[in-house]
Design an enzyme around this catalytic site. Structure first.
Site, PDB file in Angstrom:
ATOM      1  CD  GLU A 166      -1.782  -3.583   4.129  1.00 39.62           C
ATOM      2  OE1 GLU A 166      -2.939  -3.665   3.679  1.00 39.62           O
ATOM      3  OE2 GLU A 166      -1.459  -2.866   5.090  1.00 39.62           O
ATOM      4  CG  HIS A 209       1.499   0.278   2.193  1.00 36.97           C
ATOM      5  ND1 HIS A 209       1.045   1.471   2.697  1.00 36.97           N
ATOM      6  CD2 HIS A 209       1.784  -0.496   3.268  1.00 36.97           C
ATOM      7  CE1 HIS A 209       1.049   1.405   4.019  1.00 36.97           C
ATOM      8  NE2 HIS A 209       1.505   0.227   4.390  1.00 36.97           N
ATOM      9  CG  HIS A 243       5.065   2.432   6.944  1.00 39.49           C
ATOM     10  ND1 HIS A 243       5.430   1.372   7.743  1.00 39.49           N
ATOM     11  CD2 HIS A 243       3.896   2.068   6.360  1.00 39.49           C
ATOM     12  CE1 HIS A 243       4.525   0.400   7.653  1.00 39.49           C
ATOM     13  NE2 HIS A 243       3.590   0.798   6.802  1.00 39.49           N
ATOM     14  CD  GLU A 268       7.327  19.402 -11.114  1.00 42.53           C
ATOM     15  OE1 GLU A 268       7.445  20.632 -11.209  1.00 42.53           O
ATOM     16  OE2 GLU A 268       7.633  18.612 -12.007  1.00 42.53           O
ATOM     17  CG  HIS A 311      -0.579   2.402   8.163  1.00 42.53           C
ATOM     18  ND1 HIS A 311      -1.440   1.339   8.014  1.00 42.53           N
ATOM     19  CD2 HIS A 311       0.611   1.964   7.688  1.00 42.53           C
ATOM     20  CE1 HIS A 311      -0.783   0.307   7.504  1.00 42.53           C
ATOM     21  NE2 HIS A 311       0.456   0.673   7.285  1.00 42.53           N
TER      22      HIS A 311
HETATM   23  O1  2HA Z   1       3.682  -4.946   5.256  1.00 39.97           O
HETATM   24  O2  2HA Z   1       3.158  -2.057   6.042  1.00 39.97           O
HETATM   25  O3  2HA Z   1       0.568  -2.187   6.358  1.00 39.97           O
HETATM   26  C1  2HA Z   1       3.597  -4.301   6.476  1.00 39.97           C
HETATM   27  C2  2HA Z   1       2.719  -3.129   6.363  1.00 39.97           C
HETATM   28  C3  2HA Z   1       1.300  -3.319   6.632  1.00 39.97           C
HETATM   29 ZN    ZN Z   2       1.926  -0.330   6.284  1.00 34.98          ZN
END
Ligand code: 2HA
Ligand code: ZN
Length: 270
Positions: A115, A139, A141, A169, A210
């Site tokens: 990424e 980033h 998940h 909040e 995602h």
């Molecule tokens: O790094 O999360 O979006 C792995 C990921 C790709």
């Molecule tokens: Zn990811």
């Protein structure tokens, strides 16, 4: 000073550990980057080993010459605290903002996360939008924000208003709302560009089915933003699972406006 003992690296590693504890990083999921201050990298110059220039795949002239700490491709957040030299590295951009070189870490032949284009484009956008204040991009998940992308229409206004309506909040923590994008190929330049377009106006962008990308001035800001969004999403998932029995019983748009007036917030939807 050893690179891993530098205060910014200690905070980087702690944030990785906290995010792992939250359950946001199965396997090698997610990535983290930090735009390093000159005053932070200078004392470490004698520890850097400068590699060859490689293309960034994006053009980020506003970040020319900057150093970043960033997670390694394929690395597991779970392993960052015990093996930061393999799971994390430091890169520097060239003076055109089109190439980077590895300077530290990425041991055993590693390289930056897949990424990287997303991180660089969005660092450029947030650096400009915040007047240089924002430095962290994360980033991950998280489960419930992902679950909501199966239940709500995929638009920024619906997500933003629903989350603001969930916990008082939320409007205080993200007055600039949450951007939402339909599914696209992870790591693609297309997804990076669409994200950067939204990141000009917000600190958080949800990628349907995602995960989410959050920006902040500090590790605490970026972590706290994701934590708050995910908690509100978790509440909404439970409400929907109960069949949303009282849809009128929530914080209304009018309530959110009153809150904004009281605290002097400028609310916006990306
Ligand atoms: O790094 O999360 O979006 C792995 C990921 C790709
Ligand atoms: Zn990811």
């Amino acid at each position: 000073m050893k690179v891993v003992k530098a205060p910014f690296m200690r905070r980087f590693i702690r944030m990785a550990a906290d995010s792992w504890e939250q359950g946001w990083h199965e396997r090698n999921g997610g990535n983290l980057s930090y735009r390093i201050r000159h005053s932070e990298i200078e004392p470490l110059f004698d520890k850097l080993v400068l590699g060859v220039w490689r293309p960034c795949c994006v053009h980020v002239p506003m970040l020319a010459g900057e150093f970043f700490a960033i997670t390694a491709a394929g690395s597991y957040f779970r392993n960052i605290p015990e093996d930061p030299e393999r799971c994390v590295g430091i890169i520097q951009l060239d003076e055109t903002g089109t190439a980077y070189r590895q300077c530290w870490g990425f041991a055993e032949g590693g390289c930056p996360t897949s990424e990287l284009p997303t991180h660089l484009l969005n660092h450029q956008v947030r650096t400009l939008a915040s007047g240089g204040i924002d430095r962290v991009l994360h980033h991950a998940h998280p489960v419930d924000i992902n679950a909501l992308t199966f239940a709500l229409p995929l638009d920024s206004e619906t997500f933003t208003r629903r989350l603001w309506a969930t916990i008082s909040e939320c409007a205080l923590v993200f007055p600039d709302g949450v951007g939402v994008l339909a599914w696209d190929v992870p790591g693609s330049v297309e997804l990076a560009l669409a994200t950067a377009d939204l990141m000009e106006r917000t600190h958080a962008v949800v990628w349907a089915h995602h995960g989410i990308l959050c920006a902040g001035a500090t590790f605490d800001d970026a972590f706290g933003l994701m934590h708050t969004i995910e908690k509100a999403a978790a509440v909404q998932v439970r409400v929907l699972a109960m069949g949303d029995p009282r849809p009128d019983q929530r914080i209304t748009d009018e309530d959110v406006n009153r809150l904004a007036q009281y605290y002097g917030l400028r609310l916006s939807i990306p």
